[in-house]
Motif scaffolding. Structure first.
Motif, PDB file in Angstrom:
ATOM      1  N   UNK A  96      17.485   9.255  10.495  1.00 27.15           N
ATOM      2  CA  UNK A  96      18.011   8.805   9.695  1.00 27.15           C
ATOM      3  C   UNK A  96      17.922   7.143   9.775  1.00 27.15           C
ATOM      4  N   UNK A  97      16.928   6.984  10.810  1.00 34.97           N
ATOM      5  CA  UNK A  97      16.934   5.548  11.019  1.00 34.97           C
ATOM      6  C   UNK A  97      15.296   5.025   9.623  1.00 34.97           C
ATOM      7  N   UNK A  98      15.517   6.003   9.690  1.00 34.58           N
ATOM      8  CA  UNK A  98      13.633   5.952   8.363  1.00 34.58           C
ATOM      9  C   UNK A  98      14.827   5.992   7.033  1.00 34.58           C
ATOM     10  N   UNK A  99      16.026   6.423   7.085  1.00 36.07           N
ATOM     11  CA  UNK A  99      15.942   6.018   5.231  1.00 36.07           C
ATOM     12  C   UNK A  99      16.968   4.468   5.584  1.00 36.07           C
ATOM     13  N   UNK A 100      17.304   3.723   6.951  1.00 32.49           N
ATOM     14  CA  UNK A 100      17.645   2.904   6.766  1.00 32.49           C
ATOM     15  C   UNK A 100      16.797   1.666   6.922  1.00 32.49           C
ATOM     16  N   UNK A 101      14.834   2.148   6.862  1.00 30.57           N
ATOM     17  CA  UNK A 101      14.275   1.095   6.196  1.00 30.57           C
ATOM     18  C   UNK A 101      13.401   1.938   5.182  1.00 30.57           C
ATOM     19  N   UNK A 102      14.270   2.533   4.585  1.00 32.65           N
ATOM     20  CA  UNK A 102      13.312   2.325   3.112  1.00 32.65           C
ATOM     21  C   UNK A 102      11.951   3.898   3.320  1.00 32.65           C
ATOM     22  N   UNK A 103      12.136   4.086   4.003  1.00 29.88           N
ATOM     23  CA  UNK A 103      11.128   5.797   4.226  1.00 29.88           C
ATOM     24  C   UNK A 103      12.244   6.778   3.512  1.00 29.88           C
TER      25      UNK A 103
ATOM     26  N   UNK B 265      -3.064   5.809   0.907  1.00 34.38           N
ATOM     27  CA  UNK B 265      -3.605   6.202   1.853  1.00 34.38           C
ATOM     28  C   UNK B 265      -2.513   7.511   2.357  1.00 34.38           C
ATOM     29  N   UNK B 266      -3.612   8.666   3.108  1.00 28.83           N
ATOM     30  CA  UNK B 266      -2.223   9.555   3.213  1.00 28.83           C
ATOM     31  C   UNK B 266      -2.494   9.599   5.046  1.00 28.83           C
TER      32      UNK B 266
ATOM     33  N   UNK C  88       4.792   0.968   1.405  1.00 27.95           N
ATOM     34  CA  UNK C  88       5.540   1.508   0.673  1.00 27.95           C
ATOM     35  C   UNK C  88       5.256   3.508   1.174  1.00 27.95           C
ATOM     36  N   UNK C  89       6.540   3.819   1.772  1.00 30.22           N
ATOM     37  CA  UNK C  89       5.662   5.467   2.862  1.00 30.22           C
ATOM     38  C   UNK C  89       6.507   5.878   2.042  1.00 30.22           C
TER      39      UNK C  89
ATOM     40  N   UNK D 151       0.824  -1.282   0.011  1.00 27.27           N
ATOM     41  CA  UNK D 151       0.114   0.351  -0.271  1.00 27.27           C
ATOM     42  C   UNK D 151       0.922   0.566  -0.208  1.00 27.27           C
ATOM     43  N   UNK D 152       0.135   1.657  -0.885  1.00 28.39           N
ATOM     44  CA  UNK D 152       1.414   3.363  -0.924  1.00 28.39           C
ATOM     45  C   UNK D 152       0.798   4.285   0.353  1.00 28.39           C
ATOM     46  N   UNK D 153       1.608   4.681   0.789  1.00 27.50           N
ATOM     47  CA  UNK D 153       1.143   5.285   2.352  1.00 27.50           C
ATOM     48  C   UNK D 153       1.760   7.245   1.781  1.00 27.50           C
TER      49      UNK D 153
END
Ligand code: FAD
Length: 417
Positions: free
Chosen positions: A198-205, A238-239, A173-174, A149-151
């Motif tokens: 930076x922790x988000x980049x490590x999870x592909x966000x 989803x937004x 996919x966020x 789901x694209x969030x």
């Protein structure tokens, strides 16, 4: 308490954390009159932090976040009026008006109506657009999330980033959109906001800062995307709109209470100029003597402590005793992925520039995803940020409470083992 003839009917408006703690504290302060707890939601008081975390990911179910067992309300003899918002307050007649037309009389009143999500200007009502404040919000959002789901999350504050982290755990996919130059800028400043994110980049966000949202696109069939100021569109199924909250005080218009981004209170949490009326939690603004600042805080610990103190002070007032000031060091935590962010203290007040702050990592590193950073200003310690090093953060609360100097804080950090 020797039962004061003036105080036999107490009404608490807002049946959540601060309202519940207030009700419990009335009893532990010896008050034996009636307590009526009025709540807009249908639910018994529940804990909000898991709404963006374990409730959203489906690891927990709603019964796990009850703040008190359903059958234990009888023990503290609290009459619950749930699913019915207060719509008016008459401080002369000592009456709270309810949405169903009833009015409830009080001798003492505690207001704990919290805060409600802000919306974007012109925000449409298409299916697939969510805010995140209540249990119902969280369950509805959870039902819309899933693999692929694209969030799109609008707002890189704590709630937005927690929602991003939970959606990612569910395989979505966020993308996060933020108008400011850095995530978490309001609480942590740009430098540390970027470090935590930076922790988000490590999870592909992907977190896109400095972008303006022009419109949310879609139709009655559902949301399709978010159009940015440059005309480009980020596609979305989803937004999640996470652009902050505003104190839930609309129902107090015309009551005579002073309202200024919250209910303006004295240091004791008594509403200014109003006997026997107190406020607590996200809706209360009060002068915090420790920081020499009038503040309103939107965190769990503050709501729990203020609910208890406001109630104890109401009982003290009825007994003719001295009221206690609420002077505490603000504290909050946030869980994102397997990391815990903690912040104690207060930094970046309105009008303060980040350049005036000394920010120093005293343990760990950003690259390790574990660190402690001190925030100092004009020779004084003002705040402490920790990422997944809780043991080293909380001891600083005592230093902040006594107004420790920057040098003392650095020395203390160096001595921590
Ligand atoms: P609220 O919890 O907002 O409760 C107010 C209650 O009053 C609500 O039930 C509302 O329906 C009711 N109400 C409103 N208007 C009326 C009316 N007119 N009549 C009757 N009832 C009314 N804090 C942290 O420190 N760490 C975290 O990790 C964290 N995570 C969070 C995650 C989410 C998703 C959210 C929403 C909040 C989070 N918080 C966190 C913040 C914390 O939950 C709040 O600070 C706390 O709930 C405030 O408690 P309160 O009782 O003041 O207000």
């Amino acid at each position: 308490m020797t039962e004061s003839s003036e105080l036999t009917r107490i009404v608490v408006v807002g049946a959540s954390l601060a309202g519940l703690r207030a009700s419990e504290s009335l009893r532990s302060s010896g008050y034996s009159g009636s307590i009526r707890l009025i709540g807009a939601e249908d639910h018994l008081p529940y804990d909000r932090p898991p709404l963006s975390k374990k409730i959203l990911t489906g690891e927990w179910e709603p019964e796990q976040i009850a703040l008190r067992k359903a059958d234990s309300f009888a023990e503290i003899d609290v009459e619950m009026l749930l699913g019915v918002p207060a719509v008016a307050l008459d401080t002369r007649a000592h009456e709270v008006g309810l949405a169903d037309g009833r009015s409830v009389s009080y001798d003492g009143l505690i207001i704990a109506t919290g805060a409600a999500p802000r919306r974007l200007p012109g925000q449409p009502g298409y299916p697939g657009i969510f805010e995140l404040r209540t249990l119902d919000d969280s369950l509805e959002l959870r039902a819309a999330l899933g693999e692929g789901v694209r969030v799109v999350v609008i707002g890189a504050g704590f709630i937005g980033l927690e929602a991003a982290s939970s959606a990612r755990r569910l395989g979505c996919r966020v993308t996060v959109l933020e108008g400011a130059p850095a995530p978490l800028i309001r609480g942590l400043g740009a430098e540390m906001g970027r470090a935590v994110a930076t922790i988000h980049a490590a999870h592909d966000v992907e977190i896109r800062c400095d972008v303006q949202v022009a419109a949310i696109e879609g139709s009655s069939a559902g949301v399709t995307g978010v159009r940015l100021g440059d005309g480009s569109v980020v596609a979305a199924d989803v937004v999640v709109v996470g652009v902050g909250v505003a104190p839930a005080t609309g129902w107090l218009a015309g009551s005579g209470l002073e309202l200024r981004d919250g209910i303006v209170c004295e240091a004791s949490l008594r509403a200014v100029g109003m006997g026997y009326v107190y406020a607590a939690g996200d809706c209360a603004r009060w002068p915090n003597q420790l920081f020499d600042e009038e503040m309103r805080v939107e965190h769990w610990t503050n709501a729990a402590e203020q609910g208890a103190l406001a109630a104890a002070n109401l009982v003290r007032e009825a007994n003719g005793e001295e009221l206690e000031a609420y002077s505490a060091v603000p504290f909050f935590w946030s869980d994102q992925y397997d990391r815990r962010v903690q912040f104690i203290g207060r930094a970046f007040l309105p009008g303060e520039d980040e350049a005036d702050y000394d920010i120093r990592i005293v343990r760990g590193t950003v690259d390790e995803g574990k660190f402690v950073a001190l925030y100092g200003r004009r020779g004084r310690l003002r705040g402490v940020l920790g990422l997944s090093l809780p043991k080293y953060v909380m001891p600083f609360r005592a230093l902040l409470a006594r107004g420790a100097s920057w040098d003392e804080a650095l020395e203390f950090a160096a001595g921590q083992t």
